[in-house]
Design a protein around this motif. Structure first.
Motif, PDB file in Angstrom:
ATOM      1  N   PHE A   1      -1.435  -1.583   6.207  1.00 25.41           N
ATOM      2  CA  PHE A   1      -2.644  -2.380   6.004  1.00 25.41           C
ATOM      3  C   PHE A   1      -2.397  -3.859   6.273  1.00 25.41           C
ATOM      4  O   PHE A   1      -1.306  -4.369   6.054  1.00 25.41           O
ATOM      5  CB  PHE A   1      -3.159  -2.180   4.571  1.00 25.41           C
ATOM      6  CG  PHE A   1      -3.529  -0.760   4.298  1.00 25.41           C
ATOM      7  CD1 PHE A   1      -4.730  -0.257   4.764  1.00 25.41           C
ATOM      8  CD2 PHE A   1      -2.653   0.090   3.639  1.00 25.41           C
ATOM      9  CE1 PHE A   1      -5.064   1.076   4.549  1.00 25.41           C
ATOM     10  CE2 PHE A   1      -2.978   1.416   3.428  1.00 25.41           C
ATOM     11  CZ  PHE A   1      -4.184   1.910   3.885  1.00 25.41           C
TER      12      PHE A   1
ATOM     13  N   GLU B   1      -5.390  -2.223  -3.589  1.00 23.82           N
ATOM     14  CA  GLU B   1      -4.748  -2.066  -4.897  1.00 23.82           C
ATOM     15  C   GLU B   1      -4.250  -0.641  -4.995  1.00 23.82           C
ATOM     16  O   GLU B   1      -5.045   0.298  -4.968  1.00 23.82           O
ATOM     17  CB  GLU B   1      -5.750  -2.354  -6.012  1.00 23.82           C
ATOM     18  CG  GLU B   1      -6.260  -3.775  -6.025  1.00 23.82           C
ATOM     19  CD  GLU B   1      -5.165  -4.808  -6.219  1.00 23.82           C
ATOM     20  OE1 GLU B   1      -4.220  -4.535  -6.990  1.00 23.82           O
ATOM     21  OE2 GLU B   1      -5.233  -5.872  -5.591  1.00 23.82           O
ATOM     22  N   LEU B   2      -2.955  -0.484  -5.074  1.00 18.77           N
ATOM     23  CA  LEU B   2      -2.396   0.886  -5.124  1.00 18.77           C
ATOM     24  C   LEU B   2      -1.508   1.033  -6.339  1.00 18.77           C
ATOM     25  O   LEU B   2      -0.993   0.067  -6.833  1.00 18.77           O
ATOM     26  CB  LEU B   2      -1.616   1.188  -3.858  1.00 18.77           C
ATOM     27  CG  LEU B   2      -2.475   1.493  -2.635  1.00 18.77           C
ATOM     28  CD1 LEU B   2      -1.605   1.743  -1.441  1.00 18.77           C
ATOM     29  CD2 LEU B   2      -3.313   2.729  -2.870  1.00 18.77           C
TER      30      LEU B   2
ATOM     31  N   GLY C   1       0.807  -1.213   0.000  1.00 13.47           N
ATOM     32  CA  GLY C   1       0.000   0.000   0.000  1.00 13.47           C
ATOM     33  C   GLY C   1       0.837   1.258   0.000  1.00 13.47           C
ATOM     34  O   GLY C   1       0.302   2.349  -0.117  1.00 13.47           O
ATOM     35  N   GLY C   2       2.143   1.121   0.128  1.00  9.63           N
ATOM     36  CA  GLY C   2       3.016   2.287   0.064  1.00  9.63           C
ATOM     37  C   GLY C   2       3.328   2.854   1.434  1.00  9.63           C
ATOM     38  O   GLY C   2       2.858   2.364   2.461  1.00  9.63           O
ATOM     39  N   LEU C   3       4.147   3.884   1.422  1.00  9.81           N
ATOM     40  CA  LEU C   3       4.545   4.557   2.655  1.00  9.81           C
ATOM     41  C   LEU C   3       3.624   5.753   2.840  1.00  9.81           C
ATOM     42  O   LEU C   3       3.716   6.744   2.112  1.00  9.81           O
ATOM     43  CB  LEU C   3       6.001   5.022   2.573  1.00  9.81           C
ATOM     44  CG  LEU C   3       7.040   3.941   2.265  1.00  9.81           C
ATOM     45  CD1 LEU C   3       8.445   4.498   2.463  1.00  9.81           C
ATOM     46  CD2 LEU C   3       6.843   2.705   3.114  1.00  9.81           C
TER      47      LEU C   3
END
Lengths: 154, 154
Positions: free
Chosen positions: B146, B153-154, B80-82
Protein backbone atom coordinates in the motif's frame (compact mmCIF):
# COMPACT_ATOMS: atom_id res chain seq x y z
CA UNK A 1 -11.35 -44.38 -10.23
CA UNK A 2 -11.00 -47.80 -11.77
CA UNK A 3 -7.20 -47.64 -11.92
CA UNK A 4 -5.10 -49.93 -9.70
CA UNK A 5 -3.90 -48.69 -6.32
CA UNK A 6 -1.22 -47.60 -5.67
CA UNK A 7 -0.69 -45.75 -8.91
CA UNK A 8 2.64 -45.97 -10.73
CA UNK A 9 3.80 -43.78 -13.60
CA UNK A 10 2.51 -46.25 -16.15
CA UNK A 11 -0.95 -46.22 -14.56
CA UNK A 12 -1.38 -42.47 -14.99
CA UNK A 13 -3.13 -40.71 -17.86
CA UNK A 14 -3.59 -37.07 -18.77
CA UNK A 15 -7.07 -36.06 -17.68
CA UNK A 16 -7.20 -38.35 -14.63
CA UNK A 17 -9.06 -36.53 -11.89
CA UNK A 18 -9.22 -36.82 -8.11
CA UNK A 19 -11.73 -35.21 -5.74
CA UNK A 20 -11.06 -35.03 -2.02
CA UNK A 21 -13.27 -35.08 1.03
CA UNK A 22 -14.39 -31.72 2.47
CA UNK A 23 -12.43 -29.98 5.22
CA UNK A 24 -14.16 -27.61 7.64
CA UNK A 25 -12.00 -24.61 8.51
CA UNK A 26 -12.69 -22.99 11.86
CA UNK A 27 -11.32 -20.00 13.73
CA UNK A 28 -9.25 -22.08 16.12
CA UNK A 29 -7.41 -23.78 13.26
CA UNK A 30 -6.79 -20.50 11.43
CA UNK A 31 -5.43 -18.78 14.54
CA UNK A 32 -3.32 -21.76 15.67
CA UNK A 33 -1.58 -22.08 12.31
CA UNK A 34 -1.02 -18.34 12.06
CA UNK A 35 0.36 -17.93 15.56
CA UNK A 36 3.04 -20.45 14.66
CA UNK A 37 3.79 -19.54 11.05
CA UNK A 38 2.12 -16.32 9.94
CA UNK A 39 1.43 -14.13 12.98
CA UNK A 40 -0.30 -11.19 11.35
CA UNK A 41 -3.43 -9.60 12.86
CA UNK A 42 -5.69 -10.51 9.93
CA UNK A 43 -4.86 -14.18 10.66
CA UNK A 44 -4.73 -14.13 14.47
CA UNK A 45 -7.07 -11.44 15.83
CA UNK A 46 -10.74 -11.48 14.76
CA UNK A 47 -11.33 -7.89 15.90
CA UNK A 48 -8.23 -6.41 14.27
CA UNK A 49 -9.00 -8.44 11.13
CA UNK A 50 -12.33 -6.63 10.71
CA UNK A 51 -10.47 -3.34 10.13
CA UNK A 52 -7.93 -4.94 7.79
CA UNK A 53 -7.62 -5.28 4.04
CA UNK A 54 -9.52 -8.56 4.37
CA UNK A 55 -12.40 -7.20 6.50
CA UNK A 56 -12.42 -10.29 8.64
CA UNK A 57 -10.28 -13.16 9.85
CA UNK A 58 -8.73 -15.13 6.97
CA UNK A 59 -6.50 -18.17 6.82
CA UNK A 60 -2.86 -17.77 5.91
CA UNK A 61 -2.34 -18.78 2.30
CA UNK A 62 0.23 -21.27 3.57
CA UNK A 63 -2.44 -22.76 5.81
CA UNK A 64 -4.65 -23.23 2.76
CA UNK A 65 -1.69 -24.87 1.01
CA UNK A 66 -1.10 -27.17 3.98
CA UNK A 67 -4.77 -28.17 4.19
CA UNK A 68 -4.72 -28.82 0.44
CA UNK A 69 -1.74 -31.13 0.89
CA UNK A 70 -3.49 -32.98 3.69
CA UNK A 71 -6.55 -33.56 1.53
CA UNK A 72 -4.40 -34.77 -1.37
CA UNK A 73 -2.38 -37.17 0.80
CA UNK A 74 -5.63 -38.70 2.00
CA UNK A 75 -6.98 -39.08 -1.55
CA UNK A 76 -4.35 -39.48 -4.28
CA UNK A 77 -2.73 -42.95 -4.07
CA UNK A 78 0.56 -42.38 -5.88
CA UNK A 79 3.07 -45.16 -5.31
CA UNK A 80 5.96 -43.79 -3.29
CA UNK A 81 3.84 -40.93 -2.00
CA UNK A 82 3.23 -37.38 -3.12
CA UNK A 83 6.63 -35.84 -3.75
CA UNK A 84 6.41 -32.28 -4.97
CA UNK A 85 9.22 -30.63 -6.88
CA UNK A 86 7.60 -27.22 -7.10
CA UNK A 87 4.94 -25.30 -8.93
CA UNK A 88 2.93 -22.15 -9.17
CA UNK A 89 0.41 -21.12 -6.55
CA UNK A 90 -2.17 -18.35 -6.52
CA UNK A 91 -4.67 -17.31 -3.89
CA UNK A 92 -7.48 -15.56 -5.79
CA UNK A 93 -9.54 -15.04 -2.64
CA UNK A 94 -9.00 -15.77 1.04
CA UNK A 95 -10.34 -18.74 2.99
CA UNK A 96 -12.46 -17.56 5.91
CA UNK A 97 -13.76 -18.87 9.22
CA UNK A 98 -16.50 -21.40 8.57
CA UNK A 99 -15.45 -22.21 5.02
CA UNK A 100 -15.58 -25.82 3.91
CA UNK A 101 -12.71 -26.54 1.56
CA UNK A 102 -12.25 -29.37 -0.90
CA UNK A 103 -9.75 -30.08 -3.61
CA UNK A 104 -10.12 -31.09 -7.24
CA UNK A 105 -6.97 -32.30 -8.96
CA UNK A 106 -6.31 -33.25 -12.57
CA UNK A 107 -3.21 -34.64 -14.25
CA UNK A 108 -2.41 -32.24 -17.09
CA UNK A 109 1.02 -33.48 -18.23
CA UNK A 110 3.16 -36.61 -17.89
CA UNK A 111 6.88 -36.52 -18.69
CA UNK A 112 8.91 -39.70 -18.30
CA UNK A 113 12.45 -38.82 -17.25
CA UNK A 114 15.01 -39.02 -20.05
CA UNK A 115 17.92 -39.63 -17.68
CA UNK A 116 16.25 -41.82 -15.02
CA UNK A 117 14.03 -44.51 -16.54
CA UNK A 118 12.54 -45.47 -13.17
CA UNK A 119 10.61 -42.24 -12.79
CA UNK A 120 8.85 -39.29 -14.38
CA UNK A 121 7.43 -35.89 -13.58
CA UNK A 122 3.71 -35.23 -13.73
CA UNK A 123 2.04 -31.84 -13.71
CA UNK A 124 -1.14 -31.66 -11.67
CA UNK A 125 -3.66 -28.83 -11.64
CA UNK A 126 -4.93 -28.59 -8.09
CA UNK A 127 -7.85 -26.32 -7.27
CA UNK A 128 -8.91 -25.70 -3.68
CA UNK A 129 -12.53 -24.60 -3.59
CA UNK A 130 -14.81 -23.26 -0.91
CA UNK A 131 -18.45 -24.20 -0.27
CA UNK A 132 -19.52 -21.80 -3.04
CA UNK A 133 -17.20 -23.52 -5.54
CA UNK A 134 -14.99 -20.43 -5.55
CA UNK A 135 -11.26 -21.05 -5.81
CA UNK A 136 -9.28 -20.06 -2.73
CA UNK A 137 -6.10 -21.54 -4.18
CA UNK A 138 -4.97 -22.57 -7.66
CA UNK A 139 -1.86 -24.69 -7.58
CA UNK A 140 -0.10 -26.24 -10.55
CA UNK A 141 2.40 -28.69 -9.10
CA UNK A 142 5.11 -30.88 -10.51
CA UNK A 143 5.45 -34.23 -8.77
CA UNK A 144 7.90 -37.10 -9.00
CA UNK A 145 6.25 -40.43 -9.85
CA UNK A 146 7.90 -43.85 -10.00
CA UNK A 147 7.46 -46.72 -12.42
CA UNK A 148 6.27 -50.01 -11.04
CA UNK A 149 9.40 -51.71 -12.29
CA UNK A 150 11.36 -49.83 -9.67
CA UNK A 151 8.82 -50.13 -6.87
CA UNK A 152 10.27 -48.18 -3.99
CA UNK A 153 9.65 -49.29 -0.45
CA UNK A 154 8.39 -46.20 1.34
CA UNK B 1 18.19 -1.03 6.10
CA UNK B 2 18.10 2.72 6.36
CA UNK B 3 14.58 2.96 4.97
CA UNK B 4 11.70 4.12 7.19
CA UNK B 5 9.61 1.54 9.02
CA UNK B 6 6.97 0.49 8.21
CA UNK B 7 7.63 0.44 4.49
CA UNK B 8 5.03 1.77 2.06
CA UNK B 9 5.02 1.30 -1.70
CA UNK B 10 6.84 4.59 -2.24
CA UNK B 11 9.63 3.51 0.14
CA UNK B 12 10.46 0.37 -1.85
CA UNK B 13 13.15 0.04 -4.49
CA UNK B 14 14.16 -2.77 -6.81
CA UNK B 15 17.20 -4.44 -5.29
CA UNK B 16 16.17 -3.88 -1.66
CA UNK B 17 17.21 -6.94 0.33
CA UNK B 18 16.15 -8.49 3.62
CA UNK B 19 17.90 -11.22 5.61
CA UNK B 20 16.11 -13.07 8.37
CA UNK B 21 17.24 -14.63 11.60
CA UNK B 22 18.12 -18.35 11.55
CA UNK B 23 15.53 -21.03 12.38
CA UNK B 24 16.60 -24.39 13.80
CA UNK B 25 14.52 -27.26 12.41
CA UNK B 26 14.26 -30.32 14.63
CA UNK B 27 12.60 -33.72 14.32
CA UNK B 28 9.72 -32.85 16.62
CA UNK B 29 8.76 -29.85 14.48
CA UNK B 30 9.01 -31.82 11.24
CA UNK B 31 6.89 -34.69 12.55
CA UNK B 32 4.31 -32.44 14.23
CA UNK B 33 3.68 -30.42 11.06
CA UNK B 34 3.55 -33.53 8.90
CA UNK B 35 1.16 -35.44 11.16
CA UNK B 36 -1.29 -32.58 10.77
CA UNK B 37 -0.79 -31.60 7.13
CA UNK B 38 1.42 -34.05 5.22
CA UNK B 39 1.27 -37.47 6.90
CA UNK B 40 3.66 -39.42 4.71
CA UNK B 41 6.29 -41.79 6.20
CA UNK B 42 9.28 -39.79 4.94
CA UNK B 43 7.96 -36.84 7.01
CA UNK B 44 6.62 -38.67 10.07
CA UNK B 45 8.63 -41.87 10.67
CA UNK B 46 12.43 -41.63 10.96
CA UNK B 47 12.93 -45.37 10.38
CA UNK B 48 10.64 -45.65 7.38
CA UNK B 49 12.19 -42.45 6.00
CA UNK B 50 15.62 -44.12 5.83
CA UNK B 51 14.32 -46.57 3.23
CA UNK B 52 12.52 -43.86 1.27
CA UNK B 53 13.38 -41.76 -1.77
CA UNK B 54 14.82 -39.18 0.65
CA UNK B 55 16.99 -41.63 2.66
CA UNK B 56 16.06 -39.92 5.90
CA UNK B 57 13.42 -37.80 7.57
CA UNK B 58 12.70 -34.59 5.65
CA UNK B 59 10.40 -31.66 6.26
CA UNK B 60 7.27 -31.28 4.17
CA UNK B 61 7.85 -28.65 1.51
CA UNK B 62 4.81 -26.86 2.91
CA UNK B 63 6.49 -26.82 6.31
CA UNK B 64 9.51 -25.15 4.72
CA UNK B 65 7.15 -22.65 3.12
CA UNK B 66 5.45 -21.99 6.46
CA UNK B 67 8.78 -21.50 8.27
CA UNK B 68 9.85 -19.16 5.47
CA UNK B 69 6.71 -17.10 6.00
CA UNK B 70 7.34 -16.94 9.74
CA UNK B 71 10.86 -15.66 9.18
CA UNK B 72 9.64 -13.07 6.69
CA UNK B 73 6.85 -11.82 8.96
CA UNK B 74 9.42 -11.30 11.71
CA UNK B 75 11.80 -9.40 9.39
CA UNK B 76 10.13 -7.55 6.50
CA UNK B 77 8.24 -4.48 7.80
CA UNK B 78 5.76 -3.84 5.00
CA UNK B 79 3.00 -1.46 6.00
CA UNK B 80 -0.26 -3.38 6.10
CA UNK B 81 1.55 -6.68 6.49
CA UNK B 82 2.76 -9.31 4.08
CA UNK B 83 -0.13 -10.08 1.76
CA UNK B 84 0.75 -12.66 -0.87
CA UNK B 85 -1.17 -12.98 -4.10
CA UNK B 86 0.72 -15.99 -5.39
CA UNK B 87 3.96 -17.03 -6.98
CA UNK B 88 6.20 -19.86 -8.02
CA UNK B 89 7.83 -22.20 -5.55
CA UNK B 90 10.50 -24.86 -6.02
CA UNK B 91 12.12 -27.23 -3.55
CA UNK B 92 15.51 -28.08 -5.05
CA UNK B 93 16.51 -30.21 -2.03
CA UNK B 94 14.76 -31.24 1.16
CA UNK B 95 15.18 -29.66 4.59
CA UNK B 96 16.35 -32.26 7.11
CA UNK B 97 16.42 -32.78 10.86
CA UNK B 98 19.02 -30.47 12.37
CA UNK B 99 19.08 -28.00 9.50
CA UNK B 100 19.27 -24.32 10.34
CA UNK B 101 17.23 -22.35 7.84
CA UNK B 102 17.35 -18.66 7.02
CA UNK B 103 15.78 -16.56 4.31
CA UNK B 104 17.19 -13.98 1.93
CA UNK B 105 14.66 -11.85 0.08
CA UNK B 106 15.10 -9.27 -2.65
CA UNK B 107 12.59 -7.00 -4.35
CA UNK B 108 12.91 -7.69 -8.08
CA UNK B 109 9.93 -5.79 -9.51
CA UNK B 110 7.54 -3.04 -8.43
CA UNK B 111 4.29 -2.43 -10.29
CA UNK B 112 1.98 0.34 -9.10
CA UNK B 113 -1.63 -0.64 -9.77
CA UNK B 114 -3.18 1.06 -12.78
CA UNK B 115 -6.72 0.73 -11.46
CA UNK B 116 -6.15 1.25 -7.71
CA UNK B 117 -3.79 4.16 -7.00
CA UNK B 118 -3.54 3.29 -3.29
CA UNK B 119 -1.57 0.11 -3.91
CA UNK B 120 0.82 -1.87 -6.06
CA UNK B 121 2.22 -5.33 -6.55
CA UNK B 122 5.83 -6.15 -5.82
CA UNK B 123 7.67 -9.28 -6.89
CA UNK B 124 10.04 -10.66 -4.28
CA UNK B 125 12.66 -13.37 -4.82
CA UNK B 126 12.75 -15.36 -1.59
CA UNK B 127 15.45 -17.97 -1.07
CA UNK B 128 15.36 -20.30 1.92
CA UNK B 129 18.86 -21.61 2.63
CA UNK B 130 20.27 -24.25 4.93
CA UNK B 131 23.42 -24.01 7.04
CA UNK B 132 25.51 -24.89 3.96
CA UNK B 133 23.97 -22.03 1.98
CA UNK B 134 22.14 -24.56 -0.18
CA UNK B 135 18.64 -23.57 -1.27
CA UNK B 136 15.87 -25.73 0.17
CA UNK B 137 13.20 -23.48 -1.34
CA UNK B 138 13.15 -20.85 -4.07
CA UNK B 139 10.02 -18.77 -3.98
CA UNK B 140 9.16 -15.87 -6.26
CA UNK B 141 6.14 -14.20 -4.69
CA UNK B 142 3.84 -11.38 -5.68
CA UNK B 143 2.70 -9.24 -2.76
CA UNK B 144 0.22 -6.40 -2.37
CA UNK B 145 1.79 -3.21 -0.98
CA UNK B 146 0.00 0.00 0.00
CA UNK B 147 0.94 3.63 -0.49
CA UNK B 148 1.36 5.78 2.58
CA UNK B 149 -1.38 8.10 1.40
CA UNK B 150 -3.86 5.32 2.05
CA UNK B 151 -2.32 4.02 5.28
CA UNK B 152 -4.42 1.05 6.26
CA UNK B 153 -5.03 0.31 9.90
CA UNK B 154 -4.15 -3.34 10.31
Amino acid sequence: MTAPIPLYLEDLRIGMRFATAPYALDQQQIVAFARQFDPQPFHTDPDAAKASFFQGLVASGWHVAAVTMRLLVDTVPLAGGLIGAGGTCDWPRPARVGDTLRVEAEIVAIHPSQSRPDRGIITVKIDTLNQNNEAVQNLVAKMVVFRGGERKEL
